[in-house]
Design a protein around this motif. Structure first.
Motif, PDB file in Angstrom:
ATOM      1  N   PHE A  29       0.809  -1.207   0.000  1.00 50.48           N
ATOM      2  CA  PHE A  29       0.000   0.000   0.000  1.00 50.48           C
ATOM      3  C   PHE A  29       0.850   1.267   0.000  1.00 50.48           C
ATOM      4  CE2 PHE A  29      -2.544  -3.307   2.077  1.00 50.48           C
ATOM      5  CZ  PHE A  29      -3.648  -3.305   1.239  1.00 50.48           C
ATOM      6  N   ALA A  30       0.229   2.373  -0.403  1.00 49.81           N
ATOM      7  CA  ALA A  30       0.854   3.693  -0.359  1.00 49.81           C
ATOM      8  C   ALA A  30       0.381   4.390   0.908  1.00 49.81           C
ATOM      9  CB  ALA A  30       0.468   4.504  -1.597  1.00 49.81           C
ATOM     10  N   TYR A  31       1.309   4.699   1.791  1.00 51.61           N
ATOM     11  CA  TYR A  31       0.980   5.307   3.082  1.00 51.61           C
ATOM     12  C   TYR A  31       0.813   6.821   2.943  1.00 51.61           C
ATOM     13  CZ  TYR A  31       1.833   0.877   5.343  1.00 51.61           C
ATOM     14  OH  TYR A  31       1.743  -0.429   5.736  1.00 51.61           O
ATOM     15  N   PRO A  32      -0.177   7.397   3.625  1.00 51.22           N
ATOM     16  CA  PRO A  32      -0.454   8.835   3.509  1.00 51.22           C
ATOM     17  C   PRO A  32       0.382   9.692   4.458  1.00 51.22           C
ATOM     18  CG  PRO A  32      -2.151   7.833   4.836  1.00 51.22           C
ATOM     19  CD  PRO A  32      -1.241   6.705   4.368  1.00 51.22           C
ATOM     20  N   LEU A  33       1.700   9.500   4.448  1.00 53.39           N
ATOM     21  CA  LEU A  33       2.573  10.333   5.283  1.00 53.39           C
ATOM     22  C   LEU A  33       2.527  11.762   4.768  1.00 53.39           C
ATOM     23  CD1 LEU A  33       5.504   7.799   5.437  1.00 53.39           C
ATOM     24  CD2 LEU A  33       4.178   8.584   7.402  1.00 53.39           C
ATOM     25  N   GLU A  34       2.529  12.714   5.698  1.00 55.91           N
ATOM     26  CA  GLU A  34       2.365  14.107   5.286  1.00 55.91           C
ATOM     27  C   GLU A  34       3.391  15.021   5.937  1.00 55.91           C
ATOM     28  OE1 GLU A  34      -0.910  17.705   5.313  1.00 55.91           O
ATOM     29  OE2 GLU A  34      -1.304  15.902   6.469  1.00 55.91           O
ATOM     30  N   SER A 120      -9.335  16.754   3.274  1.00 53.75           N
ATOM     31  CA  SER A 120      -8.085  16.099   2.887  1.00 53.75           C
ATOM     32  C   SER A 120      -7.530  15.259   4.040  1.00 53.75           C
ATOM     33  CB  SER A 120      -7.060  17.143   2.447  1.00 53.75           C
ATOM     34  OG  SER A 120      -5.838  16.533   2.118  1.00 53.75           O
ATOM     35  N   ALA A 121      -7.520  15.813   5.246  1.00 54.16           N
ATOM     36  CA  ALA A 121      -7.033  15.066   6.405  1.00 54.16           C
ATOM     37  C   ALA A 121      -7.951  13.895   6.726  1.00 54.16           C
ATOM     38  CB  ALA A 121      -6.908  15.994   7.614  1.00 54.16           C
ATOM     39  N   THR A 122      -9.250  14.087   6.566  1.00 50.92           N
ATOM     40  CA  THR A 122     -10.198  12.992   6.772  1.00 50.92           C
ATOM     41  C   THR A 122      -9.888  11.854   5.803  1.00 50.92           C
ATOM     42  OG1 THR A 122     -11.927  14.523   7.499  1.00 50.92           O
ATOM     43  CG2 THR A 122     -12.648  12.347   6.780  1.00 50.92           C
ATOM     44  N   ALA A 123      -9.630  12.201   4.557  1.00 53.86           N
ATOM     45  CA  ALA A 123      -9.323  11.182   3.538  1.00 53.86           C
ATOM     46  C   ALA A 123      -8.035  10.440   3.880  1.00 53.86           C
ATOM     47  CB  ALA A 123      -9.222  11.839   2.168  1.00 53.86           C
ATOM     48  N   GLU A 149     -12.554   3.844  -0.834  1.00 54.84           N
ATOM     49  CA  GLU A 149     -13.600   4.491  -1.638  1.00 54.84           C
ATOM     50  C   GLU A 149     -14.057   5.801  -0.995  1.00 54.84           C
ATOM     51  OE1 GLU A 149     -14.879   3.984  -4.556  1.00 54.84           O
ATOM     52  OE2 GLU A 149     -14.048   2.028  -5.027  1.00 54.84           O
ATOM     53  N   ARG A 150     -14.220   5.780   0.330  1.00 52.06           N
ATOM     54  CA  ARG A 150     -14.693   6.973   1.041  1.00 52.06           C
ATOM     55  C   ARG A 150     -13.641   8.082   1.075  1.00 52.06           C
ATOM     56  NH1 ARG A 150     -16.597   4.717   6.495  1.00 52.06           N
ATOM     57  NH2 ARG A 150     -17.068   6.886   6.932  1.00 52.06           N
ATOM     58  N   SER A 151     -12.413   7.763   0.722  1.00 47.91           N
ATOM     59  CA  SER A 151     -11.352   8.776   0.723  1.00 47.91           C
ATOM     60  C   SER A 151     -11.105   9.364  -0.662  1.00 47.91           C
ATOM     61  CB  SER A 151     -10.057   8.170   1.267  1.00 47.91           C
ATOM     62  OG  SER A 151      -9.551   7.207   0.375  1.00 47.91           O
ATOM     63  N   ARG A 152     -11.852   8.919  -1.664  1.00 55.14           N
ATOM     64  CA  ARG A 152     -11.624   9.362  -3.049  1.00 55.14           C
ATOM     65  C   ARG A 152     -11.716  10.875  -3.240  1.00 55.14           C
ATOM     66  NH1 ARG A 152     -11.229   6.019  -7.456  1.00 55.14           N
ATOM     67  NH2 ARG A 152     -11.815   3.861  -7.147  1.00 55.14           N
ATOM     68  N   LEU A 153     -12.637  11.525  -2.565  1.00 54.40           N
ATOM     69  CA  LEU A 153     -12.821  12.959  -2.763  1.00 54.40           C
ATOM     70  C   LEU A 153     -11.633  13.762  -2.231  1.00 54.40           C
ATOM     71  CD1 LEU A 153     -14.726  15.047  -3.906  1.00 54.40           C
ATOM     72  CD2 LEU A 153     -15.866  15.143  -1.695  1.00 54.40           C
ATOM     73  N   GLY A 154     -11.130  13.417  -1.063  1.00 52.21           N
ATOM     74  CA  GLY A 154     -10.049  14.184  -0.448  1.00 52.21           C
ATOM     75  C   GLY A 154      -8.651  13.746  -0.826  1.00 52.21           C
ATOM     76  N   PRO A 156      -7.730  11.500  -3.982  1.00 50.24           N
ATOM     77  CA  PRO A 156      -8.067  10.601  -5.094  1.00 50.24           C
ATOM     78  C   PRO A 156      -6.927   9.698  -5.563  1.00 50.24           C
ATOM     79  CG  PRO A 156      -7.999  12.897  -5.822  1.00 50.24           C
ATOM     80  CD  PRO A 156      -7.874  12.901  -4.335  1.00 50.24           C
ATOM     81  N   MET A 157      -5.714  10.219  -5.619  1.00 52.29           N
ATOM     82  CA  MET A 157      -4.587   9.397  -6.085  1.00 52.29           C
ATOM     83  C   MET A 157      -4.270   8.276  -5.099  1.00 52.29           C
ATOM     84  SD  MET A 157      -3.505  10.535  -9.029  1.00 52.29           S
ATOM     85  CE  MET A 157      -1.774  10.294  -9.243  1.00 52.29           C
ATOM     86  N   LEU A 158      -4.187   8.617  -3.809  1.00 56.15           N
ATOM     87  CA  LEU A 158      -3.910   7.601  -2.795  1.00 56.15           C
ATOM     88  C   LEU A 158      -5.018   6.556  -2.763  1.00 56.15           C
ATOM     89  CD1 LEU A 158      -2.482   9.583   0.252  1.00 56.15           C
ATOM     90  CD2 LEU A 158      -1.386   7.698  -0.945  1.00 56.15           C
ATOM     91  N   ALA A 159      -6.250   6.996  -2.895  1.00 52.07           N
ATOM     92  CA  ALA A 159      -7.373   6.051  -2.894  1.00 52.07           C
ATOM     93  C   ALA A 159      -7.258   5.093  -4.065  1.00 52.07           C
ATOM     94  CB  ALA A 159      -8.694   6.812  -2.951  1.00 52.07           C
TER      95      ALA A 159
END
Length: 169
Positions: A29-34, A120-123, A149-154, A156-159
């Motif tokens: 998976f691709a981790y959402p590190l920020e 974005s943070a929610t996603a 799927e629920r993170s697509r809006l905030g 999209p690439m990571l989702a």
């Protein structure tokens, strides 16, 4: 000045360095590190990391992940509403093989991000929820897919990347 942003970014730097030490194919998976580019200081100085002994890739990876975890925990102690550090902490916990703890902190991050109305943070929180769910029950593809799927809006690439990884791509 060890602000929350500086501590968070130092943790992300160590986590990213640790990611490079995983063998090809180890991570699905691709981790959402920020990183937080909106710091209160323009210049950051610091000492180089001193290992003190020669270590293998696995030992170095674990040391870096532990350092990152410590930095994210320190950040959270300074500001327990700072969502980037909580998402990053969840990522590192999952990378350390602690998906239960990762799921807990990811859930906390999503709750805070929703309260702050930060899509974005929610996603990103939902992305790590999905990754942790996939590691908690590798046979269950529906629960992780729902988070992605629920993170697509905030995010999209990571989702999209994580949905493909879930499918085995």
């Amino acid at each position: 000045f060890p602000s929350r942003e500086i501590l968070n970014n130092a943790g992300v730097a160590r986590a990213l360095e640790a990611l490079a030490l995983f063998s090809p194919g180890d991570l699905r998976f691709a981790y959402p590190l920020e990183l937080d580019a909106d710091t209160r200081l323009r210049r950051v100085g610091g000492k180089a990391d001193e290992a003190g002994f020669v270590e293998g890739g696995s030992e170095r990876r674990q040391r870096l992940l532990q350092q990152a975890k410590t930095l994210f925990e320190q950040t959270r102690e300074r500001d327990d509403t700072y969502v980037p550090a909580i998402v990053n902490l969840a990522c590192v916990l999952d990378l350390q093989g602690e998906p239960e703890d990762a799921a807990y902190w990811a859930r906390k991050a999503v709750q805070l991000a929703r309260k702050q109305e930060d899509e974005s943070a929610t996603a990103r929180g939902r992305i790590i929820q999905g990754i942790a769910a996939a590691h908690l029950d590798p046979e269950d593809r529906d629960s992780p897919a729902d988070f992605f799927e629920r993170s697509r809006l905030g995010a999209p690439m990571l989702a999209a990347v994580n949905l493909e990884a879930l499918k085995g791509a």
